[in-house]
Design an enzyme around this catalytic site. Structure first.
Site, mmCIF file in Angstrom:
data_model
loop_
_atom_site.group_PDB
_atom_site.id
_atom_site.type_symbol
_atom_site.label_atom_id
_atom_site.label_comp_id
_atom_site.label_asym_id
_atom_site.label_seq_id
_atom_site.Cartn_x
_atom_site.Cartn_y
_atom_site.Cartn_z
ATOM 1 N N LYS A 209 3.762 -8.977 1.087
ATOM 2 C CA LYS A 209 4.137 -9.207 2.481
ATOM 3 C C LYS A 209 4.107 -10.694 2.811
ATOM 4 C CE LYS A 209 2.661 -6.313 5.576
ATOM 5 N NZ LYS A 209 1.814 -5.554 6.542
ATOM 6 N N GLU A 215 -3.100 -12.610 -6.754
ATOM 7 C CA GLU A 215 -2.761 -11.997 -8.034
ATOM 8 C C GLU A 215 -1.244 -11.857 -8.198
ATOM 9 O OE1 GLU A 215 -6.607 -9.965 -6.553
ATOM 10 O OE2 GLU A 215 -4.731 -10.713 -5.706
ATOM 11 N N GLY A 270 -0.558 -1.550 3.455
ATOM 12 C CA GLY A 270 -0.184 -1.580 2.045
ATOM 13 C C GLY A 270 -0.299 -0.238 1.357
ATOM 14 N N ARG A 271 -1.379 0.494 1.632
ATOM 15 C CA ARG A 271 -1.591 1.766 0.938
ATOM 16 C C ARG A 271 -0.683 2.874 1.454
ATOM 17 N NH1 ARG A 271 -5.757 -0.039 3.790
ATOM 18 N NH2 ARG A 271 -6.743 1.174 5.457
ATOM 19 N N GLU A 356 -10.471 2.886 0.774
ATOM 20 C CA GLU A 356 -10.137 1.696 1.556
ATOM 21 C C GLU A 356 -9.962 2.056 3.028
ATOM 22 O OE1 GLU A 356 -7.854 -1.956 -0.023
ATOM 23 O OE2 GLU A 356 -6.333 -0.821 1.077
ATOM 24 N N HIS A 387 -13.217 18.197 -21.225
ATOM 25 C CA HIS A 387 -13.959 17.763 -22.403
ATOM 26 C C HIS A 387 -14.662 16.433 -22.152
ATOM 27 C CE1 HIS A 387 -12.344 20.896 -25.128
ATOM 28 N NE2 HIS A 387 -11.319 20.854 -24.302
ATOM 29 N N LYS A 515 -12.295 -12.107 -1.513
ATOM 30 C CA LYS A 515 -11.157 -13.033 -1.637
ATOM 31 C C LYS A 515 -11.562 -14.442 -1.221
ATOM 32 C CE LYS A 515 -7.446 -9.677 -0.718
ATOM 33 N NZ LYS A 515 -6.340 -9.349 0.216
#
Length: 552
Positions: A209, A215, A270-271, A356, A387, A515
């Protein structure tokens, strides 16, 4: 809108506490034995999905009291507020309107008095044109070769949602394109992706955005340099790089043509951004018609969530069950168990979506909560988990409700593979329900040839308590519309729980401090100075990093 009054002092809460005290020692196995219609009684259908919630530690009275709590917390009004465009993200003073991105009705959606639907429809139309050009080889790379690979560069919601949907709908991919998702700021991740690619046939989509996410921008710059170092020129960048961003100026400076920059809006977190142009790599993979079907499935779940009575509302029922376990049984985790290889990244997506959103200890009004909120979300795919961690689910001291998720038909029918997969799913939920008593274990061991004395010694280790709750979500087949409904179901479940707990599910201030500190730590790592200004542990770790660089 804010929830008024204390949750734990409400009348419904007190009634639920009394109800829990009388119910907590009862076993679901006895309820099923007494009620042959329990499955039908606790079963819902919505938007192509089926929910069996009969294997929960609930009675009809439990659900009546939970629904009463939801009304007391004015849940229907909160749901209406979300869909109407009210600024329910109060800390950031903006609405949460991801539902507008899949609005197939004729209803306008207003933000500050302006209908946002025309801009949304225009963006989808631009996505359609973009996908058509790429998939029909009308837009080619700098050597005039058709694209074979697409690299989506993002993180968080710009990565997890599209990756989940892309994996879930792999049978619908265009075989001429391979989609790669680059997120982690780790040289190994980007190296493993780029070493398999040809810059002449690779398209990059930068998803940020602000066009400054650390990152994402670092990975984007590395891809840009890789492209330039391997045959591309500055003038070729616009043919190979596109962006989804609200910072058009920075994207243009990077080398992206303005007409190839797709918008992002403040009213989409964002999510929840899969449904926007963040879903562009998915649309390239499966085609715009299938992408629209994904949106339509989500819209159908939106309409169900918006209009269904609470006692018949699938996201609300799942939210209330979560509140029941977290706040009355003291549960602190929830397992997501998809029995579908294509849904293997669903637990990771739901970790972000749920943790979040509702990993909060302060209400939207700024008060410290005096109750537990969002649980730890974890899980894994299919029989692999059986398993590995299912041992803890069956016999561990931790109590974790489970969601089993299962298509009844496979895209890849081989022999009786899918029947075996389904049988494992059903038997796991059955075992969690019924367990195995000590008497049953003794009888089983004796029948296997063990002496009674030996069986009595070993039997306690084979006891499985059962009475451990689970939901089973099932549907005919994993199709775009179904996957859209499934993802939207969990979005609304999480939102409804946040509304009940009174937290703001649409901000994430908890990620900001790391951050902020990260930039200072990075400066220290790259300097030659011995750090003194952090805590003792961080100072020591920075020194260790510096020393180990000198050892190489």
């Amino acid at each position: 809108m804010a929830v008024t009054g204390s949750l734990t002092q409400s009348e419904s809460w007190k009634l639920l506490q009394q109800h829990y005290a009388g119910l907590k020692d009862q076993h679901m196995r006895d309820w099923f034995a007494a009620d042959p219609y329990r499955f039908e009684r606790f079963h819902l259908q919505a938007a192509g999905l089926n929910l069996d919630y009969s294997k929960n530690r609930i009675t009809e009275e439990t659900m009546r009291l939970l629904v009463q709590l939801a009304h007391e917390r004015e849940l229907p009004l909160h749901i209406d507020s979300m869909f109407s465009g009210e600024a329910i993200n109060r800390s950031e003073k903006r609405p949460a309107l991801h539902t507008a991105l899949r609005n197939f009705s004729d209803r306008p959606v207003l933000v500050n008095g302006q209908d946002i639907m025309p801009e949304i429809k225009d963006t989808v139309h631009r996505m359609e044109e973009f996908c058509w050009k790429i998939r029909r080889n009308q837009w080619r790379g700098y050597t005039n070769k058709a694209f074979t690979d697409v690299v989506s560069i993002g993180i968080g919601g710009s990565f997890l949602g599209p990756k989940l949907a892309s994996g879930a709908l792999k049978p619908y991919w265009d075989s001429r394109l391979t989609i790669h998702y680059l997120a982690n700021i780790d040289g190994s991740h980007i190296t493993e992706i780029l070493k398999r690619l040809d810059p002449a046939t690779t398209l990059f989509i930068i998803q940020s955005k602000s066009f400054s996410t650390q990152e994402t921008l670092k990975n984007a710059m590395a891809c840009r340099q890789w492209f330039l170092d391997n045959g591309g020129n500055e003038s070729d960048l616009a043919k190979h790089f596109t962006a989804v961003s609200s910072n058009v100026e920075k994207a243009v400076e990077f080398g992206i043509a303005e007409e190839n920059i797709f918008p992002m809006w403040d009213w989409v977190g964002g999510r929840y951004s899969l449904w926007s142009a963040i879903g562009l790599p998915l649309a390239l993979a499966i085609g715009i018609d299938n992408f629209r079907d994904l949106l339509r499935g989500a819209f159908e779940m939106d309409e169900h969530f918006r209009t269904a009575p609470l006692e018949q509302n699938m996201p609300v029922i799942m939210a209330l069950l979560g509140v029941w376990y977290v706040n009355f049984f003291g549960v602190n985790s929830h397992a997501i168990l998809p029995y579908d290889h294509y849904l293997r990244t669903l637990p990771a997506h739901l970790q972000q979506l749920d943790m979040e959103s509702n990993g909060k200890s302060v209400t939207a009004d700024g008060y410290q909560v005096d109750y537990q909120t969002g649980p730890i979300i974890w899980g894994g795919v299919g029989t692999n988990g059986q398993h590995a961690f299912h041992q803890l689910l069956h016999q561990g001291t931790h109590f974790s409700p489970c969601d089993f998720i299962m298509p009844m038909c496979s895209h890849n029918p081989i022999d009786n593979f899918h029947a075996m997969l389904v049988s494992n799913c059903l038997s796991q939920s059955q075992a969690l329900l019924q367990g195995k008593s000590e008497e049953e274990a003794i009888e089983e061991l004796i029948a296997a040839g063990m002496s009674k004395a030996e069986a009595i010694v070993l039997a306690p280790q084979k006891v499985i308590p059962g009475n451990r709750p689970s939901n089973t979500l099932y549907y005919p087949k994993s199709k775009p519309q179904t996957i859209g409904a499934l993802i939207a179901l969990y979005e609304h479940k999480v939102a409804a729980q946040g509304m009940l707990w009174g937290v703001n599910s649409f901000d994430q201030w908890g990620v900001e401090l790391g951050k902020q500190l990260g930039n200072k730590v990075l400066e220290a790592l790259e300097s030659q100075r011995i750090p003194q200004h952090f805590d003792g542990s961080t100072n020591g770790l920075v020194r260790a990093y510096q020393q180990m660089q000198d050892m190489l």
